[in-house]
Design a protein around this motif. Structure first.
Motif, PDB file in Angstrom:
ATOM      1  N   MET A   1      43.711  38.610  62.208  1.00  0.00           N
ATOM      2  CA  MET A   1      44.833  39.597  62.042  1.00  0.00           C
ATOM      3  C   MET A   1      45.701  39.355  60.963  1.00  0.00           C
ATOM      4  N   LYS A   2      46.140  40.467  60.199  1.00  0.00           N
ATOM      5  CA  LYS A   2      46.998  40.292  58.922  1.00  0.00           C
ATOM      6  C   LYS A   2      48.274  40.324  59.419  1.00  0.00           C
ATOM      7  N   ASN A   3      49.127  39.442  58.688  1.00  0.00           N
ATOM      8  CA  ASN A   3      50.589  39.420  58.704  1.00  0.00           C
ATOM      9  C   ASN A   3      51.133  40.610  58.174  1.00  0.00           C
ATOM     10  N   ASN A   4      51.933  41.335  59.004  1.00  0.00           N
ATOM     11  CA  ASN A   4      52.613  42.419  58.194  1.00  0.00           C
ATOM     12  C   ASN A   4      54.299  42.394  58.405  1.00  0.00           C
ATOM     13  N   ASP A   5      54.661  41.143  58.527  1.00  0.00           N
ATOM     14  CA  ASP A   5      56.001  40.796  58.358  1.00  0.00           C
ATOM     15  C   ASP A   5      56.601  40.544  57.009  1.00  0.00           C
ATOM     16  N   PHE A   6      57.138  41.490  56.449  1.00  0.00           N
ATOM     17  CA  PHE A   6      57.589  41.386  55.095  1.00  0.00           C
ATOM     18  C   PHE A   6      58.392  40.471  54.698  1.00  0.00           C
ATOM     19  N   LYS A   7      59.285  40.202  55.620  1.00  0.00           N
ATOM     20  CA  LYS A   7      60.399  39.028  55.305  1.00  0.00           C
ATOM     21  C   LYS A   7      59.600  37.610  55.341  1.00  0.00           C
ATOM     22  N   ASP A   8      58.766  37.604  56.266  1.00  0.00           N
ATOM     23  CA  ASP A   8      58.236  36.222  56.414  1.00  0.00           C
ATOM     24  C   ASP A   8      57.043  36.177  55.159  1.00  0.00           C
ATOM     25  N   ILE A   9      56.462  37.031  54.722  1.00  0.00           N
ATOM     26  CA  ILE A   9      55.663  36.904  53.570  1.00  0.00           C
ATOM     27  C   ILE A   9      56.421  36.670  52.302  1.00  0.00           C
ATOM     28  N   ILE A  10      57.462  37.209  51.975  1.00  0.00           N
ATOM     29  CA  ILE A  10      58.206  36.964  50.697  1.00  0.00           C
ATOM     30  C   ILE A  10      58.878  35.584  51.014  1.00  0.00           C
ATOM     31  N   PHE A  11      59.869  35.444  52.177  1.00  0.00           N
ATOM     32  CA  PHE A  11      60.612  34.316  52.026  1.00  0.00           C
ATOM     33  C   PHE A  11      59.952  32.865  52.477  1.00  0.00           C
ATOM     34  N   ASN A  12      58.875  32.920  53.096  1.00  0.00           N
ATOM     35  CA  ASN A  12      58.248  31.807  53.563  1.00  0.00           C
ATOM     36  C   ASN A  12      57.106  31.560  52.771  1.00  0.00           C
ATOM     37  N   ARG A  13      56.703  32.290  51.788  1.00  0.00           N
ATOM     38  CA  ARG A  13      55.912  31.672  51.010  1.00  0.00           C
ATOM     39  C   ARG A  13      56.152  30.266  50.254  1.00  0.00           C
ATOM     40  N   LYS A  14      55.212  29.456  50.263  1.00  0.00           N
ATOM     41  CA  LYS A  14      55.527  28.245  49.461  1.00  0.00           C
ATOM     42  C   LYS A  14      54.218  27.943  48.672  1.00  0.00           C
ATOM     43  N   SER A  15      54.548  26.831  47.427  1.00  0.00           N
ATOM     44  CA  SER A  15      53.416  26.526  46.746  1.00  0.00           C
ATOM     45  C   SER A  15      52.838  25.282  47.348  1.00  0.00           C
ATOM     46  N   ILE A  16      51.652  25.197  47.539  1.00  0.00           N
ATOM     47  CA  ILE A  16      51.041  24.395  48.345  1.00  0.00           C
ATOM     48  C   ILE A  16      50.073  23.394  47.267  1.00  0.00           C
ATOM     49  N   LYS A  17      50.186  21.839  47.514  1.00  0.00           N
ATOM     50  CA  LYS A  17      49.364  21.069  46.480  1.00  0.00           C
ATOM     51  C   LYS A  17      48.178  20.677  47.145  1.00  0.00           C
ATOM     52  N   VAL A  18      48.093  20.563  48.476  1.00  0.00           N
ATOM     53  CA  VAL A  18      47.078  20.119  49.158  1.00  0.00           C
ATOM     54  C   VAL A  18      46.606  20.846  50.301  1.00  0.00           C
ATOM     55  N   PHE A  19      45.187  21.400  50.282  1.00  0.00           N
ATOM     56  CA  PHE A  19      44.722  22.283  51.408  1.00  0.00           C
ATOM     57  C   PHE A  19      43.819  21.836  52.118  1.00  0.00           C
ATOM     58  N   ASP A  20      43.573  22.538  53.372  1.00  0.00           N
ATOM     59  CA  ASP A  20      42.465  22.167  54.229  1.00  0.00           C
ATOM     60  C   ASP A  20      41.068  22.366  53.809  1.00  0.00           C
ATOM     61  N   GLU A  21      40.614  21.332  53.513  1.00  0.00           N
ATOM     62  CA  GLU A  21      39.192  21.331  52.872  1.00  0.00           C
ATOM     63  C   GLU A  21      37.973  21.705  53.891  1.00  0.00           C
ATOM     64  N   ASN A  22      38.381  22.164  55.027  1.00  0.00           N
ATOM     65  CA  ASN A  22      37.348  22.664  56.091  1.00  0.00           C
ATOM     66  C   ASN A  22      37.442  24.187  55.781  1.00  0.00           C
ATOM     67  N   LEU A 147      51.171  36.911  47.415  1.00  0.00           N
ATOM     68  CA  LEU A 147      51.679  37.491  48.531  1.00  0.00           C
ATOM     69  C   LEU A 147      50.677  38.270  49.545  1.00  0.00           C
ATOM     70  N   VAL A 148      49.673  38.722  48.936  1.00  0.00           N
ATOM     71  CA  VAL A 148      48.533  39.208  49.693  1.00  0.00           C
ATOM     72  C   VAL A 148      47.804  38.214  50.527  1.00  0.00           C
ATOM     73  N   ALA A 149      47.596  37.099  49.933  1.00  0.00           N
ATOM     74  CA  ALA A 149      46.921  35.987  50.313  1.00  0.00           C
ATOM     75  C   ALA A 149      47.799  35.483  51.377  1.00  0.00           C
ATOM     76  N   ARG A 150      49.080  35.242  51.476  1.00  0.00           N
ATOM     77  CA  ARG A 150      49.790  34.924  52.902  1.00  0.00           C
ATOM     78  C   ARG A 150      49.624  36.050  54.042  1.00  0.00           C
ATOM     79  N   ALA A 151      49.789  37.486  53.571  1.00  0.00           N
ATOM     80  CA  ALA A 151      49.506  38.478  54.385  1.00  0.00           C
ATOM     81  C   ALA A 151      48.079  38.215  55.146  1.00  0.00           C
ATOM     82  N   HIS A 152      47.011  37.517  54.432  1.00  0.00           N
ATOM     83  CA  HIS A 152      45.850  37.354  55.445  1.00  0.00           C
ATOM     84  C   HIS A 152      45.691  35.962  55.912  1.00  0.00           C
ATOM     85  N   GLY A 153      46.918  35.171  55.828  1.00  0.00           N
ATOM     86  CA  GLY A 153      46.837  33.905  56.315  1.00  0.00           C
ATOM     87  C   GLY A 153      46.733  32.597  55.593  1.00  0.00           C
ATOM     88  N   TYR A 154      46.630  33.016  54.404  1.00  0.00           N
ATOM     89  CA  TYR A 154      46.237  31.885  53.370  1.00  0.00           C
ATOM     90  C   TYR A 154      47.611  31.303  52.584  1.00  0.00           C
TER      91      TYR A 154
END
Length: 208
Positions: A1-22, A147-154
């Motif tokens: 399910m996509k995230n449609n919370d505009f403020k969350d997408i904008i203000f909680n996007r962070k730059s990630i250096k290590v990801f879940d390899e699975n 921003l689109v990626a965050r809306a998709h949960g990534y």
């Protein structure tokens, strides 16, 4: 399910250096995200952005020596999306505008005006001018992709540290036509990112 919370997408996007390899992003969803990202604006709608999605182990092995201090993102992300700017993007103008006419998004007369007014300027533009145009436009698409990626949960990490004189040829691209703009590492964060400091608007803004 996509995230449609505009403020969350904008203000909680962070730059990630290590990801879940699975976590591996399906190609269908990757294309869906890119389709959404390219709703970004571009100069006279020439859409100069081009994407190379490096997702295979062979591709990442090829990329690793070219990305300097960003190997963690390369090795753990679902994919590294290398964004190029097409210095000959004007060659697609006829196709883009013709499709717009077919879809009744513009009249034929406007298409003809655009072709007559802008195409000679683009075809004869100095290299540095075209370089600036395609990099600005492609950067808009890159930000929208994150921003689109965050809306998709990534999660994502924009990467500018790479061998920009080698990366096009390494990925089978004509280095004279395609200029590297940015790499966006994408996947699921493997940790909780901390907030980062930003200068206040009054510190960086002037009114006239």
């Amino acid at each position: 399910m996509k995230n449609n919370d505009f403020k969350d997408i904008i203000f909680n996007r962070k730059s990630i250096k290590v990801f879940d390899e699975n976590v591996k992003i399906p190609r269908e969803e990757m294309l869906e995200m890119i389709d959404e990202a390219v709703k970004a604006p571009s100069s006279v709608n020439l859409q100069p952005w081009r994407f190379v999605v490096v997702e295979s182990q062979e591709g990442k092995d090829l990329l690793r020596p070219l990305i300097r201090f960003n190997t963690r993102q390369n090795d753990t992300s679902s994919a590294m999306i290398v964004i190029f700017g097409d210095m000959k993007c004007y060659e697609k103008a006829e196709d883009i505008y013709s499709r717009a006419v077919e879809q009744q998004l513009m009249p034929e007369s406007v298409k003809n005006q655009l072709m007559e007014l802008f195409m000679p300027r683009y075809e004869n533009a100095p290299q540095q001018v075209m370089n600036d145009i395609v990099k600005i436009d492609s950067s808009l698409a890159a930000m929208q992709l994150m921003l689109v990626a965050r809306a998709h949960g990534y999660d994502t990490n924009p990467i500018g540290g790479f061998e920009d004189d080698l990366i096009a040829e390494a990925l089978g691209m004509d280095k004279e036509q395609y200029v590297p703009v940015l790499i966006v590492a994408i996947g699921k964060a493997a940790y909780e990112a901390h907030p980062s400091m930003r200068l206040k608007a009054e510190e960086i803004t002037r009114f006239h």
